[in-house]
Design a protein around this motif. Structure first.
Motif, PDB file in Angstrom:
ATOM      1  N   SER A   1     -52.140  17.900  13.185  1.00  0.00           N
ATOM      2  CA  SER A   1     -52.726  18.495  14.451  1.00  0.00           C
ATOM      3  C   SER A   1     -52.475  17.408  15.447  1.00  0.00           C
ATOM      4  O   SER A   1     -52.927  16.324  15.457  1.00  0.00           O
ATOM      5  CB  SER A   1     -53.884  18.777  13.972  1.00  0.00           C
ATOM      6  N   ILE A   2     -51.866  17.719  16.435  1.00  0.00           N
ATOM      7  CA  ILE A   2     -51.695  17.092  17.655  1.00  0.00           C
ATOM      8  C   ILE A   2     -52.208  17.576  18.914  1.00  0.00           C
ATOM      9  O   ILE A   2     -51.733  18.907  19.281  1.00  0.00           O
ATOM     10  CB  ILE A   2     -50.328  16.614  18.104  1.00  0.00           C
ATOM     11  N   LYS A   3     -53.308  16.889  19.694  1.00  0.00           N
ATOM     12  CA  LYS A   3     -53.820  17.819  20.825  1.00  0.00           C
ATOM     13  C   LYS A   3     -53.591  16.793  22.065  1.00  0.00           C
ATOM     14  O   LYS A   3     -53.204  15.570  21.826  1.00  0.00           O
ATOM     15  CB  LYS A   3     -55.144  18.148  20.605  1.00  0.00           C
TER      16      LYS A   3
ATOM     17  N   PRO B   1     -46.768  12.520  31.285  1.00  0.00           N
ATOM     18  CA  PRO B   1     -46.148  13.957  31.428  1.00  0.00           C
ATOM     19  C   PRO B   1     -46.931  14.889  30.574  1.00  0.00           C
ATOM     20  O   PRO B   1     -47.810  14.199  29.843  1.00  0.00           O
ATOM     21  CB  PRO B   1     -44.500  13.633  31.067  1.00  0.00           C
ATOM     22  N   LYS B   2     -46.685  15.916  30.621  1.00  0.00           N
ATOM     23  CA  LYS B   2     -47.320  17.024  29.859  1.00  0.00           C
ATOM     24  C   LYS B   2     -46.773  16.911  28.654  1.00  0.00           C
ATOM     25  O   LYS B   2     -45.628  17.002  28.196  1.00  0.00           O
ATOM     26  CB  LYS B   2     -47.294  18.440  30.632  1.00  0.00           C
ATOM     27  N   VAL B   3     -47.743  16.885  27.443  1.00  0.00           N
ATOM     28  CA  VAL B   3     -47.106  16.553  26.341  1.00  0.00           C
ATOM     29  C   VAL B   3     -47.153  17.702  25.394  1.00  0.00           C
ATOM     30  O   VAL B   3     -46.231  17.861  24.630  1.00  0.00           O
ATOM     31  CB  VAL B   3     -48.128  15.629  25.425  1.00  0.00           C
ATOM     32  N   ASN B   4     -47.688  18.828  25.697  1.00  0.00           N
ATOM     33  CA  ASN B   4     -47.667  20.027  24.958  1.00  0.00           C
ATOM     34  C   ASN B   4     -46.408  20.413  24.659  1.00  0.00           C
ATOM     35  O   ASN B   4     -46.001  21.035  23.423  1.00  0.00           O
ATOM     36  CB  ASN B   4     -48.629  21.402  25.444  1.00  0.00           C
ATOM     37  N   PRO B   5     -45.528  20.630  25.509  1.00  0.00           N
ATOM     38  CA  PRO B   5     -44.043  21.130  25.171  1.00  0.00           C
ATOM     39  C   PRO B   5     -43.387  20.376  24.058  1.00  0.00           C
ATOM     40  O   PRO B   5     -42.399  20.894  23.362  1.00  0.00           O
ATOM     41  CB  PRO B   5     -43.194  20.947  26.384  1.00  0.00           C
ATOM     42  N   HIS B   6     -43.830  19.074  23.748  1.00  0.00           N
ATOM     43  CA  HIS B   6     -43.344  18.249  22.700  1.00  0.00           C
ATOM     44  C   HIS B   6     -43.907  18.103  21.482  1.00  0.00           C
ATOM     45  O   HIS B   6     -43.403  17.426  20.583  1.00  0.00           O
ATOM     46  CB  HIS B   6     -43.227  16.779  23.361  1.00  0.00           C
ATOM     47  N   ILE B   7     -44.960  18.742  21.371  1.00  0.00           N
ATOM     48  CA  ILE B   7     -45.964  18.686  20.254  1.00  0.00           C
ATOM     49  C   ILE B   7     -45.093  19.217  18.848  1.00  0.00           C
ATOM     50  O   ILE B   7     -45.140  18.622  17.808  1.00  0.00           O
ATOM     51  CB  ILE B   7     -47.212  19.460  20.245  1.00  0.00           C
ATOM     52  N   PRO B   8     -44.507  20.384  18.939  1.00  0.00           N
ATOM     53  CA  PRO B   8     -43.721  20.736  17.670  1.00  0.00           C
ATOM     54  C   PRO B   8     -42.827  19.850  17.367  1.00  0.00           C
ATOM     55  O   PRO B   8     -42.747  19.670  15.911  1.00  0.00           O
ATOM     56  CB  PRO B   8     -43.049  22.093  18.103  1.00  0.00           C
ATOM     57  N   ALA B   9     -42.170  18.978  18.198  1.00  0.00           N
ATOM     58  CA  ALA B   9     -41.112  18.008  17.803  1.00  0.00           C
ATOM     59  C   ALA B   9     -41.805  16.952  17.025  1.00  0.00           C
ATOM     60  O   ALA B   9     -41.232  16.296  16.101  1.00  0.00           O
ATOM     61  CB  ALA B   9     -40.314  17.719  19.018  1.00  0.00           C
ATOM     62  N   MET B  10     -42.724  16.514  17.667  1.00  0.00           N
ATOM     63  CA  MET B  10     -43.580  15.406  17.230  1.00  0.00           C
ATOM     64  C   MET B  10     -44.087  15.885  15.610  1.00  0.00           C
ATOM     65  O   MET B  10     -44.135  14.830  14.896  1.00  0.00           O
ATOM     66  CB  MET B  10     -44.884  15.109  18.044  1.00  0.00           C
ATOM     67  N   GLN B  11     -44.579  16.863  15.465  1.00  0.00           N
ATOM     68  CA  GLN B  11     -45.220  17.514  14.273  1.00  0.00           C
ATOM     69  C   GLN B  11     -44.047  17.435  13.296  1.00  0.00           C
ATOM     70  O   GLN B  11     -44.046  16.840  12.192  1.00  0.00           O
ATOM     71  CB  GLN B  11     -45.822  18.742  14.304  1.00  0.00           C
ATOM     72  N   ARG B  12     -42.912  17.909  13.622  1.00  0.00           N
ATOM     73  CA  ARG B  12     -41.555  17.810  12.608  1.00  0.00           C
ATOM     74  C   ARG B  12     -41.221  16.362  12.147  1.00  0.00           C
ATOM     75  O   ARG B  12     -41.130  16.070  11.077  1.00  0.00           O
ATOM     76  CB  ARG B  12     -40.359  18.261  13.339  1.00  0.00           C
TER      77      ARG B  12
END
Length: 160
Positions: A130-132, A105-116
């Protein structure tokens, strides 16, 4: 001040009807990564990069897939232990730069939760992680949606 750089790379096969753990969170998807632990490819590359930067071998050395205590383990526990090992050797994290290679799936919407999540486990700032995400333009095993790959580079420094 002594600074060191580390690099990590990992892949996991995708299988239907498995939970998909990525960056310490469960990402909704029809497929999940297959592995001895929860197969969180992003956490695994971060662990490898951190351990490598400190010349502490790799994730398989510290958490072997032949050891039943790691069967199905939450990779956040592996990351927390990696941070304990790193700090015991006198190192602290400066920053992490990572890339996830995945068609769906598209990952971008989940990046802030991953960073937290990762920042909390590691005891660092969210801005230090940084997660890209990218696709492989339908090429290779990632493009065929057979697997997921990730890369991470870390910078650590020795605490005086």
């Amino acid at each position: 001040m002594k600074i060191r750089v580390g690099f990590g790379y990992d892949v996991h096969q995708l299988q239907p009807d498995l939970p998909f753990w990525l960056g310490g969170i469960e990402v909704p998807h029809t497929h999940g990564a297959l592995g001895h632990s929860d197969a969180d490819v992003l956490i695994h590359v971060i662990c490898d990069a951190l351990l490598g930067a400190a010349n502490l071998r790799d994730i398989g050395f510290h958490f072997p897939d032949t050891d039943p205590q790691y069967k199905g383990i939450d990779s956040k526990k592996l990351l927390a232990e990696t941070m304990r090992i790193l700090r015991a050797k006198g190192y602290e994290v400066s920053n992490i730069d990572s890339t996830i290679c995945l068609e769906k799936p598209k990952v971008n919407p989940h990046i802030p939760a991953m960073q937290r999540t990762l920042a909390e486990v590691m005891g660092v700032g969210e801005d230090d992680i940084s997660i890209k995400a990218t696709t492989t333009e339908k090429l290779g095993f990632v493009g065929r949606q057979e697997g997921v790959a990730a890369y991470a580079t870390v910078l650590i420094y020795q605490v005086a």
